[in-house]
Design a protein around this motif. Structure first.
Motif, short mmCIF file in Angstrom:
data_model
loop_
_atom_site.label_atom_id
_atom_site.label_comp_id
_atom_site.label_asym_id
_atom_site.label_seq_id
_atom_site.Cartn_x
_atom_site.Cartn_y
_atom_site.Cartn_z
N GLY A 140 -9.43 -8.24 11.27
CA GLY A 140 -10.29 -7.39 12.08
C GLY A 140 -10.06 -5.90 11.95
O GLY A 140 -10.76 -5.11 12.58
N LEU A 141 -9.09 -5.50 11.13
CA LEU A 141 -8.79 -4.08 10.99
C LEU A 141 -9.82 -3.43 10.06
O LEU A 141 -10.05 -3.93 8.95
N LYS A 142 -10.42 -2.35 10.50
CA LYS A 142 -11.47 -1.68 9.72
C LYS A 142 -10.82 -0.74 8.70
O LYS A 142 -10.89 0.49 8.80
N LEU A 143 -10.23 -1.34 7.68
CA LEU A 143 -9.38 -0.62 6.73
C LEU A 143 -10.17 -0.04 5.57
O LEU A 143 -11.06 -0.70 5.01
N HIS A 144 -9.84 1.20 5.21
CA HIS A 144 -10.36 1.87 4.03
C HIS A 144 -9.17 2.38 3.23
O HIS A 144 -8.27 3.02 3.79
N ILE A 145 -9.15 2.09 1.94
CA ILE A 145 -8.04 2.48 1.08
C ILE A 145 -8.49 3.62 0.17
O ILE A 145 -9.54 3.53 -0.48
N PHE A 146 -7.67 4.66 0.12
CA PHE A 146 -7.97 5.84 -0.70
C PHE A 146 -6.86 6.00 -1.73
O PHE A 146 -5.70 6.26 -1.36
N ARG A 147 -7.20 5.84 -2.99
CA ARG A 147 -6.22 5.96 -4.07
C ARG A 147 -6.29 7.38 -4.63
O ARG A 147 -7.23 7.75 -5.33
#
Length: 285
Positions: A140-147
C-alpha cells in the motif's frame, strides 16, 4: 490539511527541494545525524530533527522522502521504522526514494532506461537494489523511485578544485558519465508530487552523458585556467571508491521524466550547468 513532507536525510538534494516547497506553504521536517547541520536545514525552509536520536513524529505527514544511504546492514530508515511506516502506508500521498544509476552496473557505454534490469557491480549499487526492493515490498505504500546520476550544483562543482590546483583529467577511452544539476532533481521530485504514479521508477539525469575530462576541461576554459594534466586511467592513483565509478560505463536515458512528468530540464547538459554556476557563484563552486 497542510501538505507536510518528512525528509529522512535532509542533505544537499533534499534541501533544494525544501527551498522549492517552503514558499508554497508546505511544512517540511528534515533529519540529520550532525547537529552542526541544524541551521543549514532551517535556512532551507525545513524544521530540523536529529535522527537517529529524536523520535520522528509522522503524525500529519502527507509526503515522505528518503535520501539516507543504505549500508551493508540495510536501509537505516527501514531498520528502525519499517513497522510504523507500513502501518501508516495509506496516510502518505506520495513517497520518494532517492536511489542511484549505479543499480544498472556496467553496460560498456550502451544506453539504459528504467526497463533495464538492475545488474550492479559495486557494493553501493547492490545495497541500493536491496533497499529499493525492501521499500517496494511495503503493502500500500505509494512509492516512487528516483535513480540519480552524478549530482552537481552550487557548492558542488569543479571550480574550487581547479583553483586549488592538483585536479587531473583521468582518461579512460570510451568512458562516459551521466550527471544532473541539483535544481533539476528538485524539479523532477516536485513534478512527481504533483502527479503521483505509485510504483514508478525515474532516471534523473541530463541529456548528455560525456567523458569526465570534458567537464573538467570546460570548467577550466570558463575560468581562464590552464587545462589540467591528462593521466591515463591505468596510471592514476585512485581510491577504491573512485576506481569503482570508472568500472561502470553507461549512458542513461531520461525520457520518462519528460514524457510522464512534463519536465523541461533547466540544465540539459554540463555546459549550461557550469555556465550558470560560473555566473551565479563567481566560479567558486
Amino acid at each position: 490539511m497542510t501538505p507536510t513532507l518528512f525528509s529522512f536525510g535532509h542533505g544537499y538534494s533534499a534541501r533544494a527541494i525544501s527551498k522549492r516547497l517552503a514558499p508554497l506553504a508546505w511544512r517540511i521536517i528534515g533529519t540529520t545525524r550532525d547537529p552542526r547541520q541544524l541551521e543549514i536545514i532551517r535556512a532551507s525552509g525545513a524544521e530540523p530533527c536529529v535522527w537517529p536520536g529524536d523520535q520522528p513524529d509522522l503524525d500529519g505527514v502527507t509526503h515522505l522522502l528518503i535520501s539516507t544511504a543504505p549500508t551493508a546492514d540495510g536501509d537505516p530508515v527501514l531498520a528502525e521504522l519499517q513497522g510504523e511506516i507500513a502501518a501508516r502506508a495509506e496516510q502518505f500521498k506520495w513517497v520518494g526514494y532517492l536511489s542511484t544509476t549505479a543499480v544498472y552496473g556496467d553496460h560498456q557505454g550502451e544506453w539504459v532506461d528504467e526497463s533495464t534490469p538492475p545488474a550492479p557491480t559495486a557494493k553501493r549499487g547492490r545495497w541500493r537494489v536491496r533497499a529499493e526492493t525492501q521499500w517496494g515490498d511495503i503493502p500500500g505504500l505509494k512509492l516512487h523511485i528516483f535513480r540519480l546520476a552524478g549530482i552537481y550544483g552550487p557548492g558542488r562543482g569543479p571550480f574550487s578544485k581547479l583553483k586549488r590546483g592538483g585536479l587531473r583529467r583521468i582518461i579512460k577511452p570510451g568512458q562516459v558519465f551521466s550527471r544532473i544539476h541539483v535544481d533539476d532533481i528538485a524539479q523532477v521530485l516536485t513534478a512527481s508530487m504533483a502527479k503521483p504514479n505509485p510504483g514508478a521508477i525515474y532516471n534523473v539525469c541530463d541529456d548528455e552523458p560525456v567523458p569526465p575530462q570534458d567537464v573538467i576541461g570546460y570548467a577550466a576554459e570558463l575560468q581562464g585556467l590552464p587545462l589540467p594534466p591528462a593521466v591515463p586511467f591505468d596510471e592514476a592513483d585512485l581510491t577504491p571508491m573512485a576506481r569503482s565509478f570508472y568500472n561502470e560505463n553507461k549512458r542513461v536515458r531520461n525520457d520518462r521524466i519528460k514524457d510522464e512528468l512534463g519536465v523541461s530540464l533547466a540544465y540539459p547538459n554540463y555546459r549550461v550547468g557550469l555556465e550558470a554556476l560560473m555566473q551565479h557563484q563567481g566560479g567558486t563552486s
